[in-house]
Structure formats: C-alpha cells, structure tokens
Design a protein around this motif. Structure first.
Motif, PDB file in Angstrom:
ATOM      1  N   GLY A   1       4.977   1.810   7.765  1.00 39.53           N
ATOM      2  CA  GLY A   1       4.301   3.120   6.931  1.00 39.53           C
ATOM      3  C   GLY A   1       5.561   3.786   6.510  1.00 39.53           C
ATOM      4  O   GLY A   1       6.575   3.549   6.411  1.00 39.53           O
ATOM      5  N   GLY A   2       5.118   5.183   5.781  1.00 33.87           N
ATOM      6  CA  GLY A   2       5.944   5.880   5.188  1.00 33.87           C
ATOM      7  C   GLY A   2       6.598   5.214   3.726  1.00 33.87           C
ATOM      8  O   GLY A   2       7.753   5.517   3.261  1.00 33.87           O
ATOM      9  N   GLY A   3       6.109   4.114   3.175  1.00 31.50           N
ATOM     10  CA  GLY A   3       6.580   3.566   1.770  1.00 31.50           C
ATOM     11  C   GLY A   3       7.083   2.187   2.328  1.00 31.50           C
ATOM     12  O   GLY A   3       7.452   1.529   1.212  1.00 31.50           O
ATOM     13  N   VAL A   4       7.203   1.665   3.467  1.00 32.36           N
ATOM     14  CA  VAL A   4       7.734   0.197   3.827  1.00 32.36           C
ATOM     15  C   VAL A   4       6.962  -0.369   5.030  1.00 32.36           C
ATOM     16  O   VAL A   4       6.648   0.119   5.998  1.00 32.36           O
ATOM     17  N   LEU A   5       6.592  -1.756   4.576  1.00 33.85           N
ATOM     18  CA  LEU A   5       5.923  -2.391   5.839  1.00 33.85           C
ATOM     19  C   LEU A   5       6.694  -3.568   6.008  1.00 33.85           C
ATOM     20  O   LEU A   5       7.211  -4.112   4.846  1.00 33.85           O
TER      21      LEU A   5
ATOM     22  N   ALA B   1       8.722 -10.781   5.233  1.00 35.94           N
ATOM     23  CA  ALA B   1       9.055  -9.934   4.168  1.00 35.94           C
ATOM     24  C   ALA B   1       8.938  -8.509   4.282  1.00 35.94           C
ATOM     25  O   ALA B   1       8.448  -8.001   5.471  1.00 35.94           O
ATOM     26  N   ASN B   2       9.378  -7.635   3.366  1.00 37.28           N
ATOM     27  CA  ASN B   2       8.931  -6.258   3.383  1.00 37.28           C
ATOM     28  C   ASN B   2       7.984  -5.906   2.010  1.00 37.28           C
ATOM     29  O   ASN B   2       8.308  -6.478   1.050  1.00 37.28           O
ATOM     30  N   ILE B   3       7.140  -4.987   2.290  1.00 35.93           N
ATOM     31  CA  ILE B   3       6.621  -4.519   1.218  1.00 35.93           C
ATOM     32  C   ILE B   3       6.845  -2.931   0.954  1.00 35.93           C
ATOM     33  O   ILE B   3       6.508  -2.274   1.858  1.00 35.93           O
ATOM     34  N   ALA B   4       6.996  -2.628  -0.207  1.00 37.84           N
ATOM     35  CA  ALA B   4       7.573  -1.153  -0.448  1.00 37.84           C
ATOM     36  C   ALA B   4       6.265  -0.738  -1.327  1.00 37.84           C
ATOM     37  O   ALA B   4       5.719  -1.273  -2.109  1.00 37.84           O
ATOM     38  N   TYR B   5       5.875   0.539  -1.019  1.00 41.75           N
ATOM     39  CA  TYR B   5       4.794   1.079  -1.673  1.00 41.75           C
ATOM     40  C   TYR B   5       5.132   2.564  -2.002  1.00 41.75           C
ATOM     41  O   TYR B   5       5.845   3.106  -1.126  1.00 41.75           O
ATOM     42  N   ASP B   6       4.250   3.198  -2.855  1.00 39.44           N
ATOM     43  CA  ASP B   6       4.568   4.495  -3.282  1.00 39.44           C
ATOM     44  C   ASP B   6       3.561   5.578  -2.369  1.00 39.44           C
ATOM     45  O   ASP B   6       2.332   5.569  -2.497  1.00 39.44           O
TER      46      ASP B   6
ATOM     47  N   ILE C   1      -0.347   6.498  -2.231  1.00 43.41           N
ATOM     48  CA  ILE C   1      -1.427   5.297  -1.371  1.00 43.41           C
ATOM     49  C   ILE C   1      -0.912   5.761   0.123  1.00 43.41           C
ATOM     50  O   ILE C   1       0.256   5.948   0.179  1.00 43.41           O
ATOM     51  N   GLU C   2      -1.769   5.558   0.977  1.00 44.05           N
ATOM     52  CA  GLU C   2      -1.424   5.458   2.541  1.00 44.05           C
ATOM     53  C   GLU C   2      -1.746   4.293   2.958  1.00 44.05           C
ATOM     54  O   GLU C   2      -2.821   3.635   2.707  1.00 44.05           O
ATOM     55  N   PHE C   3      -0.842   3.537   3.789  1.00 43.75           N
ATOM     56  CA  PHE C   3      -1.026   2.208   4.610  1.00 43.75           C
ATOM     57  C   PHE C   3      -2.189   2.672   5.704  1.00 43.75           C
ATOM     58  O   PHE C   3      -1.959   3.700   6.603  1.00 43.75           O
ATOM     59  N   VAL C   4      -3.280   1.877   5.848  1.00 37.31           N
ATOM     60  CA  VAL C   4      -3.984   1.996   6.967  1.00 37.31           C
ATOM     61  C   VAL C   4      -4.036   1.159   7.917  1.00 37.31           C
ATOM     62  O   VAL C   4      -4.085   1.353   9.067  1.00 37.31           O
TER      63      VAL C   4
ATOM     64  N   ASN D   1      -0.211   6.438 -10.517  1.00 39.32           N
ATOM     65  CA  ASN D   1       0.078   4.938 -10.091  1.00 39.32           C
ATOM     66  C   ASN D   1       0.994   4.849  -8.988  1.00 39.32           C
ATOM     67  O   ASN D   1       2.124   5.256  -9.121  1.00 39.32           O
ATOM     68  N   ALA D   2       0.461   3.808  -8.419  1.00 40.31           N
ATOM     69  CA  ALA D   2       1.310   3.486  -7.134  1.00 40.31           C
ATOM     70  C   ALA D   2       1.953   1.718  -7.102  1.00 40.31           C
ATOM     71  O   ALA D   2       1.252   1.122  -7.357  1.00 40.31           O
ATOM     72  N   ASN D   3       3.401   1.670  -7.272  1.00 36.73           N
ATOM     73  CA  ASN D   3       3.757   0.384  -7.491  1.00 36.73           C
ATOM     74  C   ASN D   3       3.989  -0.159  -5.966  1.00 36.73           C
ATOM     75  O   ASN D   3       4.422   0.442  -5.175  1.00 36.73           O
ATOM     76  N   ILE D   4       3.500  -1.406  -5.649  1.00 33.59           N
ATOM     77  CA  ILE D   4       3.657  -2.007  -4.538  1.00 33.59           C
ATOM     78  C   ILE D   4       4.392  -3.469  -4.735  1.00 33.59           C
ATOM     79  O   ILE D   4       3.912  -4.278  -5.573  1.00 33.59           O
ATOM     80  N   SER D   5       5.475  -3.468  -4.192  1.00 34.03           N
ATOM     81  CA  SER D   5       6.448  -4.506  -4.501  1.00 34.03           C
ATOM     82  C   SER D   5       6.770  -5.307  -3.172  1.00 34.03           C
ATOM     83  O   SER D   5       6.769  -4.837  -2.060  1.00 34.03           O
ATOM     84  N   LEU D   6       6.808  -6.633  -3.496  1.00 34.89           N
ATOM     85  CA  LEU D   6       7.114  -7.569  -2.226  1.00 34.89           C
ATOM     86  C   LEU D   6       8.837  -7.588  -2.405  1.00 34.89           C
ATOM     87  O   LEU D   6       9.395  -8.092  -3.451  1.00 34.89           O
ATOM     88  N   GLN D   7       9.568  -7.404  -1.325  1.00 34.74           N
ATOM     89  CA  GLN D   7      11.026  -7.392  -1.294  1.00 34.74           C
ATOM     90  C   GLN D   7      11.455  -8.232  -0.111  1.00 34.74           C
ATOM     91  O   GLN D   7      10.686  -8.538   0.999  1.00 34.74           O
TER      92      GLN D   7
END
Length: 336
Positions: free
Chosen positions: A87-91, A67-72, A76-79, A117-123
């Motif tokens: 990173g950079g908004g897509v995992l 899957a891909n996970i998109a985030y703002d 927020i920052e992926f660790v 507010n940061a939206n994290i979505s499964l794509q």
C-alpha cells in the motif's frame, strides 16, 4: 578390459554429454518474458472499486513471478489482491501459475480516491522457471483516469426505472471545432522531448528525439470522449536508438484509431544527433520489426538443425573410430 578400451569409453561418454548440452544451451538462451496490463476502458468514478490485471508470459514454463507495482496513491487506493501486498503507492507481487503454463495472470482491486490520472507501473519484475532460472525481466505500465463523479448510490430497481424513462439521441459526429467527438485523441503529451510534427488529431505518426541521458519517457493521451477506450503498448524505458510506442483509441462502436510515437534516444556522446535524426515511416518500422523477428526465427531453426546434423555426424564418426580401434586391438592380440 584394456586401458585403451577404457579411455575410448570415457572419451565417448564425455563427448556425448558435451555435444548434447550444445543444442540445449542454444534453445534456453532465447527465453524471454513479457507483461501486459488490462484495465478499465472508461474513466472510473470516485469511491468506485475497479480491477486491474497483469498477464505475464514467456517462451518457457513459468515457475514464479516476483515484482513491484508502483501506483499514484493520491488518485487511487489499493484494496486487495491474492498475489500482492502493500500500500502507500507500492505493492509487492509474488505468485505462480496454478497449473504448469507459460502464462499467468494476477488481478488487483483498486478504488478511485480523487479526480485525476494515476500511473500504474510494473517495476523490478523477475520471471523465473520452475528450476529458478531467470527467463524474463519485463516492464509495463498503464494510466487510470478517475472522474470527479461519485458512485451512484441508487438501487438496481431505481436505476432500471430511471433508465427506462430516458430518451437518448444519437451523438454528433464532430465537435464545433471539427474534431470528431469520439474515437480519437484530442491531446498527446510527452514528459521529455517534443513531438514532431506538432500534435493534431488526424496525424498518426510522431517522432520524439531525446538525449542519451534520458532513460524514461512517459506518454499521456486525452480522448475525445469519456467513453473511449485507450490502450498503450511499449514501455516507458528507452534503449539507445528507436523505441516504438503506440496509443490506440477505440470508441463505443468498436472503431479504432492508432497513433505511433517513435522515441529516438541518442547514443553516448552523440547528443547533437537528437536534432538531426528523422523518423522512418511507421509502416516501414513495423515491417522491419516483423522482418527481423522472422529472420531470427529462421536463424534459430537453422541453428538447431545444423547442431543436430553435426551431432549425428560426430556420433557416427566416433562409432567408426571405436570400431577401428577395437579392430586394431584384436588384430594386435592375434599377432601375439
């Protein structure tokens, strides 16, 4: 062995293989997959690390999840994560259960960057069986709230000492405008369409009518207290017809309030219907969904039972035919 006997055995073998394949196909055709986000119930602070997890489940054993996970990434920052990179908004997520299971959970560590507010979505999610058969393509999302305060840098001893000196008082049950100070929404917005009726903290059922061209509707709720926990169910993607979404607000005492939003997407060429379609009562909708699920389960059981009975009857009939043919063959030999 005579030619007739060989033909009978070949026919019996082919028939039995095909008959056994029928109930297997009926069972595997109903495999589905789901995904749920679990995330902090309170707003996180700037520079604070926090964990978000996603649980994937199916009605069959899971072999692999991609899957891909998109985030703002402005909020927020992926660790880190054992099952994702990027990173950079897509995992990019790629993982599997440690032991045979129909459920698997992946965790992701993020850090608050700035207030918002940061939206994290499964794509683009694909759940596969151990045999590489696609058994689900779910979607899900959550919203993380990051506050403007930074992480407290006091040591554990300092924090304990300070806490012991603080005397707290019970909070007021309502604000000056009569709205409860916790456990409810003070605002609810949609990015497509309009809520009907207009939002009020003590109105719990809403309808949103959208045109057929609208395929995605995002909801965002604002809680009365920063300590309230907000939980969304349903997906932002909209199918033609009714799409039920809920927002549940739980206060620190465990009291929960649920708001239901039914998004009605018009069928193709029926854009005018968005002005006339009305929402069913949420209790009726929930009852209908539950009733449909029960009916489907009953149909599945009846179908599998019927297939098993048909298979047994056919096998018995085939055995009788074989015995009859063999009797005829033996009778023919005796006549000669």
């Amino acid at each position: 062995m005579t030619i007739k006997t060989k033909l009978v055995k070949r026919f019996f073998s082919a028939f039995l293989t095909a008959a056994l394949a029928v109930p297997m196909t009926a069972l595997t055709a109903h495999a589905t997959g789901e995904a749920f986000f679990y995330f902090p119930k309170n707003p996180v602070m700037t520079d604070q690390e926090f964990e978000v997890s996603v649980t994937f489940s199916a009605d069959a054993e899971i072999g692999n999840v991609q899957a891909n996970i998109a985030y703002d990434d402005s909020v927020i920052e992926f660790v880190s994560s054992d099952n994702a990179s990027g990173g950079g908004g897509v995992l990019t997520v790629n993982g599997f259960p440690d032991t045979p299971s129909s459920e698997v959970n992946f965790s992701f560590t993020f850090k608050g960057l700035s207030a918002g507010n940061a939206n994290i979505s499964l794509q683009s999610c694909q759940i596969y069986s151990p045999d590489s058969e696609l058994i689900g393509s779910p979607t899900a999302y959550c919203i993380i709230t990051v506050g403007s305060d930074k992480v407290d840098t006091k040591t554990e001893t300092e924090t304990k000492t300070t806490t012991e000196k603080i005397t707290t008082t019970a909070p007021e049950t309502t604000t000056s405008n009569g709205i409860p100070d916790k456990g409810v929404l003070t605002a609810l917005t949609v990015d497509n369409g309009e809520l009907s009726p207009a939002f009020a903290y003590n109105v719990y059922n809403y309808t949103v009518n959208v045109a057929n061209s609208v395929t995605n509707v995002e909801l965002e709720g604002t809680t009365a207290s920063p300590s309230d926990y907000i939980w969304y169910t349903g997906t932002s993607e909209c199918q033609v017809g009714e799409n039920v979404r809920t927002i549940t607000v739980t206060d620190v005492d465990g009291n929960a309030t649920t708001y239901t939003v039914t998004i009605i997407r018009a069928a193709g060429g029926d854009e005018q219907q968005t002005q006339t379609v009305t929402k069913k009562d949420s209790s009726d909708t929930s009852s209908a969904v539950s009733k449909n699920a029960n009916v489907m389960d009953q149909y599945k059981k009846m179908l599998n039972t019927a297939l098993a009975i048909v298979l047994i009857v056919l096998v018995i009939a085939l055995v009788v035919i074989i015995i009859w043919i063999r009797g005829k063959i033996k009778g023919g030999k005796k006549d000669k």
